[in-house]
Design a protein around this motif. Structure first.
Motif, short mmCIF file in Angstrom:
data_model
loop_
_atom_site.label_atom_id
_atom_site.label_comp_id
_atom_site.label_asym_id
_atom_site.label_seq_id
_atom_site.Cartn_x
_atom_site.Cartn_y
_atom_site.Cartn_z
N MET A 22 -19.34 -12.28 3.71
CA MET A 22 -18.81 -11.78 2.46
C MET A 22 -19.46 -10.43 2.15
O MET A 22 -20.64 -10.24 2.41
CB MET A 22 -19.08 -12.78 1.34
N THR A 23 -18.66 -9.52 1.58
CA THR A 23 -19.14 -8.18 1.24
C THR A 23 -18.91 -7.92 -0.25
O THR A 23 -17.82 -8.15 -0.75
CB THR A 23 -18.38 -7.11 2.05
N ASN A 24 -19.93 -7.45 -0.93
CA ASN A 24 -19.79 -7.06 -2.33
C ASN A 24 -19.21 -5.65 -2.35
O ASN A 24 -19.84 -4.70 -1.89
CB ASN A 24 -21.15 -7.09 -3.02
N LEU A 25 -18.01 -5.51 -2.89
CA LEU A 25 -17.35 -4.21 -2.94
C LEU A 25 -17.83 -3.36 -4.11
O LEU A 25 -17.55 -2.17 -4.15
CB LEU A 25 -15.83 -4.39 -3.05
N GLY A 26 -18.48 -3.97 -5.06
CA GLY A 26 -18.88 -3.24 -6.26
C GLY A 26 -17.72 -3.18 -7.23
O GLY A 26 -16.82 -4.01 -7.20
N ALA A 27 -17.74 -2.19 -8.09
CA ALA A 27 -16.68 -2.03 -9.10
C ALA A 27 -16.49 -0.54 -9.35
O ALA A 27 -17.35 0.28 -9.04
CB ALA A 27 -17.06 -2.74 -10.39
N LEU A 28 -15.34 -0.19 -9.90
CA LEU A 28 -15.11 1.19 -10.28
C LEU A 28 -16.10 1.61 -11.36
O LEU A 28 -16.49 0.79 -12.20
CB LEU A 28 -13.68 1.36 -10.82
N THR A 29 -16.48 2.87 -11.36
CA THR A 29 -17.36 3.39 -12.40
C THR A 29 -16.69 3.18 -13.76
O THR A 29 -15.53 3.54 -13.95
CB THR A 29 -17.63 4.89 -12.18
N GLY B 77 -9.54 -3.97 7.41
CA GLY B 77 -10.58 -4.18 6.41
C GLY B 77 -10.38 -3.39 5.14
O GLY B 77 -11.27 -3.37 4.27
N ASP B 78 -9.24 -2.71 4.99
CA ASP B 78 -8.93 -2.00 3.75
C ASP B 78 -8.59 -3.03 2.68
O ASP B 78 -7.88 -4.00 2.95
CB ASP B 78 -7.74 -1.06 3.94
N VAL B 79 -9.07 -2.82 1.48
CA VAL B 79 -8.92 -3.78 0.39
C VAL B 79 -8.24 -3.11 -0.80
O VAL B 79 -8.52 -1.95 -1.10
CB VAL B 79 -10.30 -4.34 -0.04
N VAL B 80 -7.36 -3.83 -1.47
CA VAL B 80 -6.79 -3.38 -2.73
C VAL B 80 -7.06 -4.44 -3.79
O VAL B 80 -7.21 -5.62 -3.48
CB VAL B 80 -5.27 -3.11 -2.64
N GLY B 81 -7.15 -4.01 -5.03
CA GLY B 81 -7.40 -4.95 -6.11
C GLY B 81 -7.31 -4.26 -7.46
O GLY B 81 -6.80 -3.15 -7.57
N THR B 82 -7.81 -4.95 -8.46
CA THR B 82 -7.78 -4.43 -9.82
C THR B 82 -9.17 -4.45 -10.43
O THR B 82 -10.03 -5.23 -10.03
CB THR B 82 -6.83 -5.24 -10.72
N ALA B 83 -9.37 -3.58 -11.41
CA ALA B 83 -10.61 -3.52 -12.17
C ALA B 83 -10.26 -3.38 -13.64
O ALA B 83 -9.32 -2.66 -13.98
CB ALA B 83 -11.46 -2.34 -11.71
N GLN B 84 -11.01 -4.05 -14.48
CA GLN B 84 -10.80 -3.94 -15.92
C GLN B 84 -11.61 -2.78 -16.47
O GLN B 84 -12.82 -2.74 -16.31
CB GLN B 84 -11.18 -5.24 -16.63
N MET B 85 -10.90 -1.85 -17.09
CA MET B 85 -11.52 -0.66 -17.67
C MET B 85 -11.28 -0.67 -19.17
O MET B 85 -10.45 -1.44 -19.66
CB MET B 85 -10.91 0.60 -17.05
N GLY C 56 -7.62 -0.35 -19.96
CA GLY C 56 -6.68 -1.30 -19.35
C GLY C 56 -7.02 -1.58 -17.89
O GLY C 56 -8.09 -1.24 -17.39
N THR C 57 -6.08 -2.19 -17.20
CA THR C 57 -6.26 -2.57 -15.80
C THR C 57 -5.99 -1.37 -14.90
O THR C 57 -5.01 -0.67 -15.06
CB THR C 57 -5.29 -3.71 -15.43
N HIS C 58 -6.90 -1.14 -13.95
CA HIS C 58 -6.75 -0.08 -12.96
C HIS C 58 -6.62 -0.69 -11.57
O HIS C 58 -7.21 -1.74 -11.30
CB HIS C 58 -7.94 0.88 -12.99
N VAL C 59 -5.87 -0.03 -10.71
CA VAL C 59 -5.69 -0.46 -9.32
C VAL C 59 -6.66 0.35 -8.45
O VAL C 59 -6.79 1.56 -8.63
CB VAL C 59 -4.24 -0.22 -8.87
N PHE C 60 -7.34 -0.34 -7.51
CA PHE C 60 -8.23 0.38 -6.62
C PHE C 60 -7.89 0.14 -5.15
O PHE C 60 -7.24 -0.83 -4.79
CB PHE C 60 -9.70 0.03 -6.87
N PHE C 61 -8.35 1.07 -4.31
CA PHE C 61 -8.28 0.99 -2.86
C PHE C 61 -9.69 1.14 -2.34
O PHE C 61 -10.41 2.06 -2.76
CB PHE C 61 -7.38 2.11 -2.32
N TYR C 62 -10.12 0.24 -1.46
CA TYR C 62 -11.48 0.26 -0.91
C TYR C 62 -11.39 0.36 0.60
O TYR C 62 -10.69 -0.44 1.24
CB TYR C 62 -12.22 -1.01 -1.32
#
Length: 91
Positions: A1-8, A22-30, A33-39
């Motif tokens: 398991m890898t901790n991706l962290g969070a958006l600033t 290994g590219d990851v997409v997801g959401t972060a609560q800002m 509102g909700t933001h979409v991220f690419f890792y």
């Protein structure tokens, strides 16, 4: 398991899709509102702030990422109606 962290500016994020590279997409609560991220490669990018969509439609969700890096996301369309958008990487 890898901790991706969070958006600033976000206290948590949620991975919702991963491809074979290994590219990851997801959401972060800002705060706004909700933001979409690419890792990828240890770097997280806020797609909500960096992707220009027609008519200023903000990204509000993400469904997944395929083998060639295309991302199926959700944008807030006209009159607040969500609609799917396909984000294709350039280059």
């Amino acid at each position: 398991m890898t901790n991706l962290g969070a958006l600033t500016g976000s206290d948590h994020s949620r991975a919702l899709g991963i491809n074979a590279a290994g590219d990851v997409v997801g959401t972060a609560q800002m705060s706004d509102g909700t933001h979409v991220f690419f890792y990828s490669g240890g770097h997280m990018i806020d797609l909500t702030r960096t992707v220009d969509l027609p008519d200023g439609m903000p990204l509000i969700g993400v469904e997944g990422i395929n083998a060639v890096g295309q991302i199926l996301a959700t944008a807030q369309g006209q009159f607040g109606v969500p609609q799917f958008v396909l984000l294709t990487p350039s280059g």
